[in-house]
Design a protein around this motif. Sequence first.
Motif, PDB file in Angstrom:
ATOM      1  N   PRO A 152       0.744  -1.445  -0.025  1.00  0.00           N
ATOM      2  CA  PRO A 152       0.359   0.221   0.043  1.00  0.00           C
ATOM      3  C   PRO A 152       1.135   1.239   0.453  1.00  0.00           C
ATOM      4  CG  PRO A 152       0.020  -1.176   2.041  1.00  0.00           C
ATOM      5  CD  PRO A 152       0.678  -1.685   1.709  1.00  0.00           C
ATOM      6  N   GLN A 153       2.040   1.141   0.244  1.00  0.00           N
ATOM      7  CA  GLN A 153       2.837   2.214   0.520  1.00  0.00           C
ATOM      8  C   GLN A 153       3.958   2.385  -1.222  1.00  0.00           C
ATOM      9  OE1 GLN A 153       3.939   0.009   1.862  1.00  0.00           O
ATOM     10  NE2 GLN A 153       5.995  -0.442   1.840  1.00  0.00           N
ATOM     11  N   GLY A 154       3.442   1.568  -1.672  1.00  0.00           N
ATOM     12  CA  GLY A 154       4.667   1.364  -2.703  1.00  0.00           C
ATOM     13  C   GLY A 154       5.374   0.705  -2.618  1.00  0.00           C
ATOM     14  N   GLY A 155       6.237   0.436  -3.766  1.00  0.00           N
ATOM     15  CA  GLY A 155       7.612  -0.583  -3.910  1.00  0.00           C
ATOM     16  C   GLY A 155       6.945  -1.522  -4.698  1.00  0.00           C
ATOM     17  N   ALA A 156       7.847  -2.528  -4.218  1.00  0.00           N
ATOM     18  CA  ALA A 156       8.365  -3.707  -5.726  1.00  0.00           C
ATOM     19  C   ALA A 156       6.467  -3.861  -4.533  1.00  0.00           C
ATOM     20  CB  ALA A 156       9.675  -4.683  -4.978  1.00  0.00           C
ATOM     21  N   GLU A 207      15.813  -9.028  10.424  1.00  0.00           N
ATOM     22  CA  GLU A 207      15.779  -8.568  12.280  1.00  0.00           C
ATOM     23  C   GLU A 207      14.287  -8.848  12.731  1.00  0.00           C
ATOM     24  OE1 GLU A 207      18.184 -10.082  13.804  1.00  0.00           O
ATOM     25  OE2 GLU A 207      18.954 -10.680  11.514  1.00  0.00           O
ATOM     26  N   VAL A 208      13.481  -9.338  13.346  1.00  0.00           N
ATOM     27  CA  VAL A 208      12.220  -8.949  13.885  1.00  0.00           C
ATOM     28  C   VAL A 208      12.436 -10.072  15.435  1.00  0.00           C
ATOM     29  CG1 VAL A 208      11.232  -8.284  12.573  1.00  0.00           C
ATOM     30  CG2 VAL A 208      10.995 -10.978  13.287  1.00  0.00           C
ATOM     31  N   ARG A 209      11.821  -9.122  16.322  1.00  0.00           N
ATOM     32  CA  ARG A 209      11.847  -9.492  18.144  1.00  0.00           C
ATOM     33  C   ARG A 209       9.940 -10.509  17.541  1.00  0.00           C
ATOM     34  NH1 ARG A 209      13.666  -5.362  20.175  1.00  0.00           N
ATOM     35  NH2 ARG A 209      12.114  -4.949  21.859  1.00  0.00           N
ATOM     36  N   THR A 219       3.376 -11.906  12.899  1.00  0.00           N
ATOM     37  CA  THR A 219       1.843 -11.017  12.022  1.00  0.00           C
ATOM     38  C   THR A 219       2.513 -11.117  10.665  1.00  0.00           C
ATOM     39  OG1 THR A 219       2.008  -9.405  13.775  1.00  0.00           O
ATOM     40  CG2 THR A 219       1.683 -11.617  14.450  1.00  0.00           C
ATOM     41  N   ASP A 220       3.797 -10.114  10.341  1.00  0.00           N
ATOM     42  CA  ASP A 220       3.348  -9.925   9.448  1.00  0.00           C
ATOM     43  C   ASP A 220       5.257  -9.838   8.074  1.00  0.00           C
ATOM     44  OD1 ASP A 220       1.229  -7.697   8.680  1.00  0.00           O
ATOM     45  OD2 ASP A 220       1.492  -7.297  10.653  1.00  0.00           O
ATOM     46  N   ARG A 279       9.367  -9.713  -0.480  1.00  0.00           N
ATOM     47  CA  ARG A 279       9.582  -9.111  -1.188  1.00  0.00           C
ATOM     48  C   ARG A 279       9.824  -9.739  -2.128  1.00  0.00           C
ATOM     49  NH1 ARG A 279       7.788  -3.600   1.605  1.00  0.00           N
ATOM     50  NH2 ARG A 279       8.068  -3.455  -1.378  1.00  0.00           N
ATOM     51  N   ASN A 293      11.685  -7.664  -5.082  1.00  0.00           N
ATOM     52  CA  ASN A 293      11.936  -6.911  -6.441  1.00  0.00           C
ATOM     53  C   ASN A 293      12.414  -7.473  -7.364  1.00  0.00           C
ATOM     54  OD1 ASN A 293      11.891  -5.348  -3.743  1.00  0.00           O
ATOM     55  ND2 ASN A 293      14.526  -6.160  -2.999  1.00  0.00           N
TER      56      ASN A 293
END
Lengths: 529, 168
Positions: free
Chosen positions: B62-66, B106-108, B124-125, B129, B131
């Motif tokens: 939704p914010q654009g990009g690949a 990297e996430v937690r 959850t997300d 991508r 690219n």
Amino acid sequence: MPLTLLLAAVLLPSPARACGGMFCDAVTPVDQSAERIIFSFDSGGFVDTEVQITYSGQDDDFAWVVPVPAEPELYVSNDALFTALANATIPTYTLQTAETWYEKSCAGLTEVEPPPLPEFGTADYTDTADTDSGAINVVSTLTVGPYDTVVLQATDADVLVLWLQDQGYNLPEQLSTVLEPYVAEGQYFVALKLSSDKDTGDLTPLGMRYPATAASIPIQLTSVAAVPDLPIEVFVLGESRAVPDNYLHVTLNEAALDWFGGTANYRSVVAKAADEAGGQAFATDFVGPTANLGVRVWTEGVLHEEELAAEPDPIRWLNVVLGAVTASAQLTAFLPTVVPPPDGVDATSFLACPDCYAEDYVFPDWDPAAATTALDAAILTPLRAQQARLDRSPTLTRLFTTMDPSEMTADPIFVQNADLPQEVSATHVATQHLTYIDGALSSLALETAEGITYDIADPAAPSTEGIDKPSAMVISDLGATGAGTVLFDGTKAAKYAAEVTPDGCGGQDLGAAAPLLLLGAGLLRRRRR
Amino acid sequence: MIPRIVRFGTSLGALLGAGGCAVQPDRAPCDTLGDPGLEIAPADVDFGDFQAGDPLLYGNPPQGGAPYSPFHARVTGVPDLDDGASITLHAVDPTDDALLGDTPYEVRLVCANVGDSAGQWLGTDLHQRFNGWTLDDLEGRTMDLTLTIANQAGDGVEASLQGVLTRM
């Protein structure tokens, strides 16, 4: 550091107080300094992004690069809407006090009338107060307010940074690393620096308008110059409530707030709550109708520009403008450029009281028409546009979080959700239940808005520090539709219910003893007769 | 879906049975539950409901990009994922071995304490991508997706799924 960007503004309003009777409410607004952004959705599939920019450093060092998903329209914005929205929706935490007084006898505890209060002031709370190569496609170059801007696309992040450096943008080398994903995704970039005749005192919020169905903060880019626990405050204007789409949502555990210290740890609680949600989460400070906020940054008809353009007296011109136009840093910076203060008088003193200098004021080349035209371009047009965005938006959402640079690995995206409750109050109330026995404070219990009661260990020096609790009461995954999914529910995680247990005869529980206390009160009165 | 357990590097912490994590108050015991395991599903599909060959939705973010394709995942038996998790999404089209995407970050993760995922780490997300790919180029391609999640000590799990890319 050559590049020091703090998209921040510090607002430290005095807390309102109300105190009287058996209730003394300590109303404390939270510290508001933060990186601030206003997003505004419109029905045509566009998003307006206004970014408040403050900067400390040399004029020549100022440079800013931001990726956007499509070719943007750039415009000058104004602090006025940031200030108005922030002030209208400050989260406030009110600790009200309910006292119960008993007398102890061997027959039990007898509820009695409290002693008369000292005249007002049953508590004293401290006010809480507290950033050409083939790889480059230049789409446009434009002067926007105080900025020289360029909109461009690139196929190589290193080339992009080198190109901008060649154009006089003072950018750190390591920027190319964080730009790479945006370059790979084919995003546009807006780069800006101060025009040669401008200085950092001319900085103004920048607006960008582009087609999109969601709003996003390029936080990965911010990580280059961010500080630990960078506060980020997001205002979203739109048809309905906004939620983080790819970040989690946290509802604060109000018991984690330091109610007895003016909730001065609000930011710390938000930071911990976000950490409990993996470091990428926002809390909702406020959701509600914009119509109820009483916020206006521009009202048509208040300023008659034709009359202003013909005003022969610059002091009167100044007074009219100061009286009709919403105050902002931009207005304060602009006015001395068209009505300079007399020699030896600083601009702040002059603008605070133009009439004070009227007698001696000589302005040889006064051109009211030119001054009014300049005012319109620099101040009035941005204010009109802000008001229009406000007017078209039924709902305002205020979201807040803090982030460490290491957590800035994904850009937060905000979408609108019409299925969730469309009102979240910024006003929070908790009650401290004080129990007195024989005139002495015996116990204190804190009851939060959720109806959860906590015994406070030391009533004489109350603190919520000892309560074992998470900072996030609820962690949920929200999106554009539906109620979302709750991942963590604090009420399932801890023993929250606790009884108020005063130090009375037999150590009895007040709740269970209530009928006996009433009986005891009756007996006591008979004996006294 | 083929879940399998892998170990990335050496984990002294795991050998000692202590992760050294900051204990969250009253969190569900994600650190101690069960054998290592990983489930992955498209974001719009409940865990366990995805079948090989089902559609895998993708589109423009939704914010654009690949282009991207959203997933969610849950993990058991790997400690300390709230301290940091290295995640890699690797996607190829097995029909021509084309690399569709390779997304490390990297996430937690969050330890859920309610719902179907109670007691498990949740991501959850998780976005794959694509690219360099256009929406048209991706339409109808078969995607073999491999997800790996590892804690800071190198203990990790891996799972795969196969589906057909279908526009959102």
